[in-house]
Motif scaffolding. Structure first.
Motif, PDB file in Angstrom:
ATOM      1  N   CYS A  60      -3.468   3.763  -2.520  1.00 40.69           N
ATOM      2  CA  CYS A  60      -3.181   2.861  -3.643  1.00 40.69           C
ATOM      3  C   CYS A  60      -2.726   1.486  -3.182  1.00 40.69           C
ATOM      4  O   CYS A  60      -2.006   1.349  -2.185  1.00 40.69           O
TER       5      CYS A  60
ATOM      6  N   THR B 131       0.811  -1.210   0.000  1.00 42.35           N
ATOM      7  CA  THR B 131       0.000   0.000   0.000  1.00 42.35           C
ATOM      8  C   THR B 131       0.843   1.258   0.000  1.00 42.35           C
ATOM      9  O   THR B 131       1.978   1.258   0.487  1.00 42.35           O
TER      10      THR B 131
ATOM     11  N   ALA C 192      -1.348   1.262  -8.166  1.00 38.29           N
ATOM     12  CA  ALA C 192      -0.070   1.821  -8.599  1.00 38.29           C
ATOM     13  C   ALA C 192       0.895   0.701  -8.976  1.00 38.29           C
ATOM     14  O   ALA C 192       0.872  -0.370  -8.380  1.00 38.29           O
TER      15      ALA C 192
ATOM     16  N   GLY D  85      -6.979   3.290  -5.710  1.00 44.12           N
ATOM     17  CA  GLY D  85      -5.923   3.437  -6.699  1.00 44.12           C
ATOM     18  C   GLY D  85      -5.126   2.152  -6.856  1.00 44.12           C
ATOM     19  O   GLY D  85      -5.037   1.357  -5.917  1.00 44.12           O
TER      20      GLY D  85
ATOM     21  N   VAL E 160      -0.999   5.032 -13.181  1.00 49.07           N
ATOM     22  CA  VAL E 160      -1.694   4.692 -11.946  1.00 49.07           C
ATOM     23  C   VAL E 160      -3.189   4.728 -12.240  1.00 49.07           C
ATOM     24  O   VAL E 160      -3.717   5.743 -12.704  1.00 49.07           O
TER      25      VAL E 160
ATOM     26  N   VAL F  57      -7.020   4.945 -11.166  1.00 48.50           N
ATOM     27  CA  VAL F  57      -7.762   5.513 -10.048  1.00 48.50           C
ATOM     28  C   VAL F  57      -9.261   5.365 -10.301  1.00 48.50           C
ATOM     29  O   VAL F  57      -9.716   5.404 -11.448  1.00 48.50           O
TER      30      VAL F  57
END
Length: 283
Positions: free
Chosen positions: A178, A162, A278, A276, A196, A198
């Motif tokens: 994320c 995370t 990532a 999110g 990324v 979202v």
């Protein structure tokens, strides 16, 4: 505390001082563990609140059980608020949770030690004992060690999973929790940046009307469509480049600047509870 036959005498001043010191230890460990700012004056005031409440708790038995529980929980919130201030409900809740864990560990160690040697008394359901400085010091060290081991393992396992992404776009500041995914290998074909993903709820500041238009691929200035391949097939996602972006892994004090593109994923669900997704290489 003194025991005379069946009568137990608890000295309020000694009880206040012991809890003043114990609360200070617990709050300090809480600050280190949760990385919360702790100022000296706030710490002293919070310890005083804890000490006073320990004396008040002697008379709390006159209240119903539910009210007693609410009083105890409220006291911890007041204690943490006094010590750390209020930045957000999430931050306050985190310090309260950590404080509960630390104080429970410390109390459990003391209860175990004094139960074994028999030097304690129970008054109205509460545990009281003659507490020496040496035994308190040993209990604090054991508690701090247990918290350190737990936090190290938690940080080690969560760090790679995370992160918090902070970025600015159109003069607004955004923060997105994320999930770090090693399988996210997306690159923006226009900028070459890592992408990324979202969820739209993370971009609510842009307004409902704009998000609805983007969902229909009605693009405004600053947005582009990028192709994405998934096991479910190919699709187009709306993307944009933030003016500034910083990512901070869980447990880290400072983040680092990153050059990323963001793509809005309008599909159902979240990424393991996060808004999110990532690339793990950014963490």
């Amino acid at each position: 505390m003194k025991v005379y036959g069946e009568t137990t005498v608890i000295y309020a001043d000694v009880l206040f001082l012991i809890n003043f010191f114990i609360d200070g230890v617990c709050l300090f460990i809480t600050a280190v563990t949760s990385k919360a700012e702790l100022k000296r004056l706030r710490l002293i005031c919070a310890c005083a609140v804890g000490g006073l409440y320990s004396v008040f708790a002697l008379y709390a038995e006159i209240f119903p059980d539910l009210l007693q529980t609410l009083l105890h929980v409220s006291a911890v919130f007041v204690l943490c608020f006094t010590a750390f201030g209020f930045r957000s409900l999430k931050e306050l809740g985190k310090t309260v949770l950590v404080y509960f864990m630390v104080s429970s560990l410390l109390g459990g160690v003391l209860y175990a030690v004094y139960s074994a040697v028999g030097k304690f008394a129970l008054y109205e359901g509460y545990f009281y004992t003659e507490l020496s400085l040496a035994s308190l010091g040993i209990a604090v060290l054991l508690c701090a060690g247990a918290v350190a081991v737990f936090y190290y393992n938690l940080k080690k396992s969560a760090r790679a999973k995370t992160a918090m992404l902070s970025f600015s776009f159109r003069g607004m500041e955004f923060k997105v929790d994320c999930f770090a995914d090693s399988g996210n290998l997306l690159l923006c074909p226009y900028s070459g940046r890592h992408v990324v993903l979202v969820k739209p709820e993370a971009l609510s500041q842009l307004g409902t009307e704009l998000m609805e238009r983007l969902k229909m691929h009605e693009l405004s200035q600053g947005f582009r469509l990028i192709p994405v391949k998934t096991p479910g097939g190919s699709r187009l996602l709306v993307s944009f480049l933030p003016e500034r972006a910083e990512i901070k892994a869980f447990g880290e004090r400072k983040g680092k600047s990153v050059s990323v593109a963001l793509a809005v994923d309008f599909s159902e669900g979240t990424y393991g509870g996060m808004t999110g997704l990532a690339p793990a290489v950014l963490i």
